[in-house]
Write a protein that holds these residues in place. Structure first.
Motif, PDB file in Angstrom:
ATOM      1  N   THR A  65     -88.916 -68.173  15.055  1.00 33.18           N
ATOM      2  CA  THR A  65     -87.566 -68.703  14.859  1.00 33.18           C
ATOM      3  C   THR A  65     -87.395 -69.231  13.440  1.00 33.18           C
ATOM      4  O   THR A  65     -86.325 -69.097  12.835  1.00 33.18           O
ATOM      5  N   ASN A  66     -88.433 -69.853  12.875  1.00 35.64           N
ATOM      6  CA  ASN A  66     -88.382 -70.290  11.482  1.00 35.64           C
ATOM      7  C   ASN A  66     -88.060 -69.121  10.568  1.00 35.64           C
ATOM      8  O   ASN A  66     -87.176 -69.212   9.699  1.00 35.64           O
ATOM      9  N   ALA A  77     -85.771 -75.488  14.571  1.00 33.75           N
ATOM     10  CA  ALA A  77     -85.647 -74.142  14.009  1.00 33.75           C
ATOM     11  C   ALA A  77     -84.481 -73.371  14.613  1.00 33.75           C
ATOM     12  O   ALA A  77     -83.886 -72.519  13.949  1.00 33.75           O
ATOM     13  N   VAL A  96     -85.802 -76.201   8.336  1.00 37.47           N
ATOM     14  CA  VAL A  96     -86.517 -74.947   8.087  1.00 37.47           C
ATOM     15  C   VAL A  96     -86.679 -74.695   6.588  1.00 37.47           C
ATOM     16  O   VAL A  96     -87.781 -74.406   6.096  1.00 37.47           O
ATOM     17  N   ARG A 110     -84.427 -67.868  10.983  1.00 39.55           N
ATOM     18  CA  ARG A 110     -83.429 -68.731  10.353  1.00 39.55           C
ATOM     19  C   ARG A 110     -83.457 -68.569   8.835  1.00 39.55           C
ATOM     20  O   ARG A 110     -82.417 -68.584   8.176  1.00 39.55           O
ATOM     21  N   ASP A 138     -81.678 -65.379   7.974  1.00 43.20           N
ATOM     22  CA  ASP A 138     -80.227 -65.528   8.109  1.00 43.20           C
ATOM     23  C   ASP A 138     -79.613 -66.231   6.897  1.00 43.20           C
ATOM     24  O   ASP A 138     -78.497 -65.909   6.482  1.00 43.20           O
ATOM     25  N   ALA A 139     -80.341 -67.206   6.352  1.00 51.40           N
ATOM     26  CA  ALA A 139     -79.770 -68.079   5.321  1.00 51.40           C
ATOM     27  C   ALA A 139     -79.964 -67.585   3.900  1.00 51.40           C
ATOM     28  O   ALA A 139     -79.204 -67.968   3.006  1.00 51.40           O
ATOM     29  N   SER A 144     -81.477 -74.351  15.228  1.00 51.88           N
ATOM     30  CA  SER A 144     -80.267 -74.637  14.467  1.00 51.88           C
ATOM     31  C   SER A 144     -80.484 -74.490  12.962  1.00 51.88           C
ATOM     32  O   SER A 144     -79.528 -74.486  12.191  1.00 51.88           O
ATOM     33  N   GLY A 145     -81.734 -74.402  12.552  1.00 52.18           N
ATOM     34  CA  GLY A 145     -82.057 -74.266  11.132  1.00 52.18           C
ATOM     35  C   GLY A 145     -82.359 -75.573  10.432  1.00 52.18           C
ATOM     36  O   GLY A 145     -82.774 -75.568   9.269  1.00 52.18           O
TER      37      GLY A 145
END
Length: 217
Positions: free
Chosen positions: A27-28, A170, A176, A31, A34-35, A172-173
Motif C-alpha cells: 500500500t505504501n 498508508a 507515506v 500511494r 499515485d502521488a 489514505s497516504g
C-alpha cells in the motif's frame, strides 16, 4: 548496492520495504505511485498469489536528473511478509541501499513486528549488508485502526534505537511520503561522500530529497 554507470551518467539505487505480512508495504508503494509526478515514475508491477499479496516483489522505478546531468534512478521493492517466502525476502533484500521497515501499529501485532525486524537483521547479514550502517527508517502504519499502540508508547519502546520513526496510514497516504523523505535524507549522506553529489553534481541533500519525491505531499 548502488549501481553507477559512468559512461551513461546513471546512478541506480535500490530501496526495499520490509515487514510482517499485511503491514502495508504494498500500500505504501501504491500511494507513492499515485502521488508522484508522471515524469518521475514508471509502471508499478505486482505479483500476487492466493496466499501472499507480494509473493515476489513490487517494483516502482522512478528518477530525476541532477543539475550536472547525472540520472539518478530508484527501484522500490517490497518483500513478501509470510515466513514461508523467506528465500524471496533475502533475494529482494540483496544489494539494497536503504530499507523502510513497515510495522503494524495494532497491539496484537507487536510480536510479529519484533520477529520480522529480527528477520530483517538476520537476512541483511546473510546477504552481506552491514545492518549497523544501512540507511533505515521504521514506519508504524495503520494509525487509523482501533486498539493501536500510542505514539508515546512506540517512541518509548524504540528510545534506544538509532533509526528514525515515522507514523502513517498508508491507505489514505498520510505519512507515506514523509517516510520516504526520511530514508532519502539518510541515504544522501552515504551517497554524497562516495559519488560527490554536492561538489561534482551540484545536488544538495534538500534538492536530492525534493527531486526524488517530486514534492509529493
Amino acid at each position: 548496492m548502488a549501481e553507477y554507470d559512468e559512461a551513461a551518467r546513471r546512478l541506480t539505487l535500490k530501496l526495499v520495504y520490509y515487514g510482517p505480512a499485511a503491514s502495508g508495504k504494498t500500500t505504501n508503494l501504491m500511494r507513492l505511485h499515485d502521488a508522484l509526478q508522471p515524469e518521475l515514475k514508471g509502471e508499478i508491477m505486482t505479483l500476487e498469489t492466493h496466499n501472499d499479496r507480494t509473493l515476489f516483489f513490487d517494483m516502482l522505478p522512478l528518477g530525476f536528473r541532477a543539475p550536472s546531468g547525472l540520472l539518478i534512478k530508484f527501484k522500490l521493492f517490497t518483500v513478501p511478509g509470510q515466513v514461508a517466502h523467506d528465500g524471496t525476502r533475502k533475494a529482494v533484500l540483496s544489494r539494497a541501499d536503504g530499507v523502510v521497515f513497515v510495522a503494524d501499529s495494532q497491539r496484537s501485532q507487536a510480536l510479529n513486528n519484533g520477529l520480522s525486524f529480527e528477520n530483517l537483521a538476520d537476512n541483511a547479514a546473510r546477504v552481506g549488508l552491514d545492518f549497523d550502517a544501512l540507511p533505515l527508517v521504521v514506519q508504524f502504519n495503520k494509525r487509523d485502526l482501533p486498539d493501536i499502540l500510542s505514539e508515546a508508547e512506540i517512541t518509548a519502546r524504540w528510545a534506544g534505537a538509532r533509526w528514525p520513526l515515522t507514523f502513517a496510514c498508508a491507505l489514505s497516504g498520510v505519512g507515506v511520503a514523509e517516510t520516504l523523505r526520511r530514508l532519502l535524507a539518510s541515504l544522501y549522506e552515504r551517497l554524497a561522500v562516495q559519488y560527490h553529489l554536492d561538489s561534482e553534481h551540484r545536488l544538495s541533500r534538500e534538492a536530492f530529497v525534493a527531486l526524488s519525491t517530486g514534492r509529493v505531499s
